[in-house]
Design a protein around this motif. Structure first.
Motif, PDB file in Angstrom:
ATOM      1  N   VAL A   1      -7.500  21.985   2.662  1.00 18.33           N
ATOM      2  CA  VAL A   1      -6.211  21.746   1.774  1.00 18.33           C
ATOM      3  C   VAL A   1      -5.760  20.184   2.771  1.00 18.33           C
ATOM      4  O   VAL A   1      -5.931  20.099   3.395  1.00 18.33           O
ATOM      5  N   GLY A   2      -5.158  19.656   1.702  1.00 19.60           N
ATOM      6  CA  GLY A   2      -4.777  17.696   2.023  1.00 19.60           C
ATOM      7  C   GLY A   2      -3.628  17.651   3.097  1.00 19.60           C
ATOM      8  O   GLY A   2      -3.804  17.271   3.701  1.00 19.60           O
ATOM      9  N   ARG A   3      -2.446  18.433   2.939  1.00 16.79           N
ATOM     10  CA  ARG A   3      -1.630  18.621   3.405  1.00 16.79           C
ATOM     11  C   ARG A   3      -0.962  19.843   3.741  1.00 16.79           C
ATOM     12  O   ARG A   3      -0.583  20.882   3.566  1.00 16.79           O
ATOM     13  N   ILE A   4      -0.809  19.779   5.747  1.00 12.43           N
ATOM     14  CA  ILE A   4      -0.834  21.049   5.948  1.00 12.43           C
ATOM     15  C   ILE A   4       0.839  20.618   6.839  1.00 12.43           C
ATOM     16  O   ILE A   4       0.498  19.629   8.214  1.00 12.43           O
ATOM     17  N   GLY A   5       1.530  21.570   6.328  1.00 11.33           N
ATOM     18  CA  GLY A   5       2.818  20.848   8.074  1.00 11.33           C
ATOM     19  C   GLY A   5       2.396  22.462   8.773  1.00 11.33           C
ATOM     20  O   GLY A   5       2.255  23.011   8.498  1.00 11.33           O
ATOM     21  N   VAL A   6       3.051  22.784   9.708  1.00  9.93           N
ATOM     22  CA  VAL A   6       3.149  23.154  11.077  1.00  9.93           C
ATOM     23  C   VAL A   6       4.269  22.916  11.829  1.00  9.93           C
ATOM     24  O   VAL A   6       4.816  21.995  12.200  1.00  9.93           O
TER      25      VAL A   6
ATOM     26  N   PRO B   1      -4.878  31.612  12.842  1.00  9.51           N
ATOM     27  CA  PRO B   1      -6.245  31.404  11.474  1.00  9.51           C
ATOM     28  C   PRO B   1      -6.093  30.758  10.334  1.00  9.51           C
ATOM     29  O   PRO B   1      -6.869  30.553   9.880  1.00  9.51           O
ATOM     30  N   ASN B   2      -4.717  30.749   9.823  1.00  7.72           N
ATOM     31  CA  ASN B   2      -4.751  30.319   8.524  1.00  7.72           C
ATOM     32  C   ASN B   2      -4.404  28.638   8.973  1.00  7.72           C
ATOM     33  O   ASN B   2      -5.022  28.118   7.740  1.00  7.72           O
ATOM     34  N   LEU B   3      -4.159  28.484  10.104  1.00  8.94           N
ATOM     35  CA  LEU B   3      -3.956  26.534  10.960  1.00  8.94           C
ATOM     36  C   LEU B   3      -6.268  26.740  10.108  1.00  8.94           C
ATOM     37  O   LEU B   3      -5.992  25.196  10.093  1.00  8.94           O
ATOM     38  N   GLN B   4      -6.389  27.450  11.183  1.00 11.03           N
ATOM     39  CA  GLN B   4      -7.956  26.987  10.832  1.00 11.03           C
ATOM     40  C   GLN B   4      -8.737  26.936   9.872  1.00 11.03           C
ATOM     41  O   GLN B   4      -9.418  26.141   9.517  1.00 11.03           O
ATOM     42  N   TYR B   5      -8.741  28.019   9.337  1.00 15.02           N
ATOM     43  CA  TYR B   5      -9.374  27.694   8.153  1.00 15.02           C
ATOM     44  C   TYR B   5      -8.711  27.046   6.519  1.00 15.02           C
ATOM     45  O   TYR B   5      -9.170  26.559   6.340  1.00 15.02           O
ATOM     46  N   LEU B   6      -7.112  26.885   6.787  1.00 13.42           N
ATOM     47  CA  LEU B   6      -7.019  26.159   6.015  1.00 13.42           C
ATOM     48  C   LEU B   6      -7.246  24.459   5.951  1.00 13.42           C
ATOM     49  O   LEU B   6      -7.141  23.647   5.116  1.00 13.42           O
ATOM     50  N   THR B   7      -6.783  24.571   6.455  1.00 13.97           N
ATOM     51  CA  THR B   7      -7.612  23.120   7.642  1.00 13.97           C
ATOM     52  C   THR B   7      -9.262  22.532   7.151  1.00 13.97           C
ATOM     53  O   THR B   7      -9.659  21.995   6.625  1.00 13.97           O
TER      54      THR B   7
ATOM     55  N   GLU C   1      -3.800  15.962   6.165  1.00 14.59           N
ATOM     56  CA  GLU C   1      -2.806  15.058   6.931  1.00 14.59           C
ATOM     57  C   GLU C   1      -1.930  16.333   7.191  1.00 14.59           C
ATOM     58  O   GLU C   1      -1.631  17.335   6.917  1.00 14.59           O
ATOM     59  N   PHE C   2      -1.469  16.120   8.624  1.00 15.73           N
ATOM     60  CA  PHE C   2      -0.769  16.990   9.551  1.00 15.73           C
ATOM     61  C   PHE C   2       1.126  16.481   9.116  1.00 15.73           C
ATOM     62  O   PHE C   2       0.763  15.300   9.753  1.00 15.73           O
ATOM     63  N   GLU C   3       1.972  17.569   9.157  1.00 14.52           N
ATOM     64  CA  GLU C   3       3.098  17.266   9.850  1.00 14.52           C
ATOM     65  C   GLU C   3       3.568  18.469  11.209  1.00 14.52           C
ATOM     66  O   GLU C   3       3.293  19.355  10.326  1.00 14.52           O
TER      67      GLU C   3
ATOM     68  N   SER D   1      -3.281  18.990  17.354  1.00 16.31           N
ATOM     69  CA  SER D   1      -3.826  17.824  17.794  1.00 16.31           C
ATOM     70  C   SER D   1      -5.844  18.872  17.748  1.00 16.31           C
ATOM     71  O   SER D   1      -6.398  18.082  17.898  1.00 16.31           O
ATOM     72  N   LYS D   2      -5.449  19.730  18.060  1.00 17.49           N
ATOM     73  CA  LYS D   2      -7.018  20.560  17.737  1.00 17.49           C
ATOM     74  C   LYS D   2      -7.480  20.477  15.938  1.00 17.49           C
ATOM     75  O   LYS D   2      -8.161  20.264  16.029  1.00 17.49           O
ATOM     76  N   LEU D   3      -6.496  20.222  15.248  1.00 14.02           N
ATOM     77  CA  LEU D   3      -6.987  20.509  13.800  1.00 14.02           C
ATOM     78  C   LEU D   3      -7.008  18.977  13.422  1.00 14.02           C
ATOM     79  O   LEU D   3      -7.847  19.234  12.352  1.00 14.02           O
ATOM     80  N   LYS D   4      -6.708  18.256  14.629  1.00 14.14           N
ATOM     81  CA  LYS D   4      -6.489  16.701  13.554  1.00 14.14           C
ATOM     82  C   LYS D   4      -8.595  16.832  14.232  1.00 14.14           C
ATOM     83  O   LYS D   4      -9.030  16.266  13.205  1.00 14.14           O
ATOM     84  N   ALA D   5      -8.721  17.300  14.770  1.00 11.65           N
ATOM     85  CA  ALA D   5     -10.359  16.747  15.626  1.00 11.65           C
ATOM     86  C   ALA D   5     -11.101  17.831  14.618  1.00 11.65           C
ATOM     87  O   ALA D   5     -12.693  17.615  14.200  1.00 11.65           O
ATOM     88  N   LEU D   6     -10.773  19.230  13.693  1.00  9.35           N
ATOM     89  CA  LEU D   6     -10.962  20.012  12.950  1.00  9.35           C
ATOM     90  C   LEU D   6     -11.540  19.416  12.020  1.00  9.35           C
ATOM     91  O   LEU D   6     -12.839  18.988  11.277  1.00  9.35           O
ATOM     92  N   ASN D   7     -10.894  18.187  11.087  1.00 11.60           N
ATOM     93  CA  ASN D   7     -10.676  18.303   9.875  1.00 11.60           C
ATOM     94  C   ASN D   7      -9.668  16.715   9.787  1.00 11.60           C
ATOM     95  O   ASN D   7      -8.288  16.997   9.535  1.00 11.60           O
TER      96      ASN D   7
END
Lengths: 182, 378
Positions: free
Chosen positions: B54-59, B44-50, B101-103, B91-97
């Protein structure tokens, strides 16, 4: 890291927690709710509960006394509840009964009564709360007990004055424990 | 950081909120957040923050998607079993938003890499499930002066707080070590796999963390800094405890004893007490000559049904009532899923006078990993 569990130390041929439960079960309390924390399986294995009594585990016990009080009080349904510390093995049936009797007398005049023993001016344990304080106890947000609740209800607070030091004798140090066994 | 026309449309429903506005959205776009763990809390953190922009998310997650994850880790599909969680999530989150930018870090966060990874982010969300990582991330955030959004779940209960947030007068709010300066003994800390977890709980607690993260970034509202939220999903109650700075805090207290990252696995394992070390047997030794041993499986029957080594199954809670079934004249190898319950069983049996006990190192998980990769695990 934490040392040995004080409730499992030996006292009178059994453990401190067994001694406490045994005294309470002989007293006039209707129902005992035992809140376990550390070593819950061992504690629950030691106690032979009466039919009306219950064990409740507090997974958050490391967050302090308040969370354990809240776990127990949440389950309590009586007109009042006595918050008993399991590390006071010198308290016997008569100690608990004398507090209950005094509380019952006081509660006739004040339905919001809170009663605590005082030994030479020093507040001891256990403390008895009327059920009207249940919501405040469940909403309490200081970690180490309900002292401030008493301070907010001084007009309902009753002192049970005594010279019996058993009401003060909890075990916080190895020295307390060695004194207990003398 | 200005917003494009598409961004103004995408985020319109929150931009129109009082106190949020374009300024709030620009703060989110300029922000970077590191999410530790892409599991139940991470999802949920990844989904809602994406989604929030949020400009850049590291996971960061070293683990792969497994069948037992899917009951609560809702970012993943059944056809992704075996795929690294951080990669599958990104890969899921890139499709969401696509604006975010993801790392991706396909590695375990450790004392060696934590500072180098965390330093590049404005805020950290802890979605980990174990104490060594929790202490490591807390301490690294203290040393790097990063706010940390804490979340934890166990069975039906969850906790949320905001640690080390910069306060108005320049000081920082309390942190995890103000609550727990040192870890509890390891046997008191069952994991999700040992203790179980209610599937929707990480969804609720992780969403609360995302809520706090957005507030810290945008400066809106009042965060949980200095408060610990306790949530009980069974009776749907929540309450707060006040957290105060603890002068015995070994990192931020009056006499700090920890001034750099330490070995957190060893720290959480506690001191080794020689006389309490259990005699043990490796899965390879058992595999080499299992006829020498009587195998005692102390897991629950439903676990035994999923996979077993063919031994006698007596759940830990019933051992005392079934002692007569356990021989005293043959080496007894006691095992569970990972070795925690079997160690408890051995201590219990020792008190009953047994001296012929061996703990199977790593339990059935080690057997699956080292001996029989076809074995079903859970």
């Amino acid at each position: 890291m934490e040392g040995p569990n004080k409730l499992l130390l030996e006292f009178k041929n059994h453990t401190i927690v067994e001694q406490c439960y045994s005294s309470l079960s002989k007293s006039g309390v209707d129902e005992i709710i035992v809140v376990t924390g550390r070593d819950a399986e061992i504690v629950s294995g030691l106690l032979r509960l009466r039919q009306q009594d219950r064990l409740v585990h507090n997974a958050d016990f490391r967050l302090g006394l308040t969370t354990s009080i809240q776990k127990g009080v949440k389950q309590a349904h009586g007109d009042a509840f006595m918050l008993c510390l399991a590390d006071m093995p010198l308290l016997n049936m008569d100690h608990y009964d004398s507090l209950i009797e005094e509380f019952q007398t006081s509660a006739m005049a004040d339905q919001e009564a809170i009663l605590a023993p005082f030994v030479n001016g020093k507040r001891g344990n256990p403390v008895i709360f009327s059920k009207v304080h249940k919501p405040a106890i469940l909403a309490h947000n200081e970690m180490n007990g309900c002292r401030s609740l008493i301070n907010h209800n001084l007009n309902h607070f009753i002192r049970y004055n005594t010279e019996d030091h058993a009401f003060l004798s909890d075990i916080d140090t190895a020295e307390d424990y060695s004194l207990l066994n003398q | 950081m200005t917003l494009s026309r598409d961004e103004l449309i995408r985020y319109n429903r929150q931009i129109i909120l009082p106190d949020f506005g374009v300024a709030g959205q620009e703060r989110l776009k300029a922000a970077s957040v590191l999410i530790i763990g892409a599991g139940g809390l991470g999802a949920p953190n990844l989904q809602y923050l994406t989604a929030a922009g949020v400009g850049r998310i590291g996971v960061i997650d070293f683990d792969q998607v497994s069948l037992t994850n899917l009951q609560r880790q809702v970012l993943f599909n059944t056809d992704e079993l075996g795929v690294n969680k951080a990669t599958a999530a990104a890969s899921k989150l890139k499709a969401l938003n696509p604006e975010t930018e993801f790392e991706v870090f396909e590695t375990q966060i450790s004392s060696e890499n934590a500072m180098a990874i965390i330093v590049d982010y404005d805020l950290v969300v802890d979605g980990s499930d174990n104490l060594p990582t929790r202490y490591l991330v807390n301490d690294a955030c203290l040393f790097l002066e990063k706010p940390l959004i804490y979340g934890a779940i166990f069975r039906f209960e969850g906790q949320v707080s905001v640690f080390n947030q910069e306060l108005e007068h320049g000081s920082r709010g309390p942190n995890y070590r103000d609550l727990f300066p040192t870890p509890p003994p390891p046997e008191m800390v069952p994991s999700c796999s040992e203790g179980g977890v209610f599937g929707v709980l990480p969804g609720i607690v992780g969403s609360m963390q995302a809520n706090e993260a957005i507030k810290v970034i945008t400066g809106m509202g009042t965060t949980l800094s200095g408060k610990l939220l306790l949530f009980d999903s069974l009776d749907f109650t929540s309450r707060y405890l006040n957290i105060r700075s603890n002068e015995n805090n070994p990192v931020t207290g009056s006499n700090p004893t920890i001034t750099k990252l330490i070995d957190y696995e060893a720290f959480c394992a506690g001191p080794v007490i020689e006389e309490e070390v259990l005699a043990s047997l490796s899965v390879h030794d058992l595999h080499a000559d299992n006829s020498r041993y009587f195998i005692l499986d102390v897991r629950e029957p439903y676990e035994y049904d999923i996979s077993n080594l063919g031994g006698l199954n007596i759940p830990l809670g019933q051992l005392k009532e079934q002692l007569e079934q356990i021989p005293g004249d043959k080496q007894v190898v006691v095992h569970c899923k990972s070795g925690v319950r079997s160690a408890q069983a051995i201590n219990l049996l020792k008190q009953e006078g047994y001296t012929n006990l061996l703990n199977l190192e790593g339990g059935i998980l080690a057997w699956q990993k080292e001996i029989d990769s076809e074995m079903a695990v859970y």
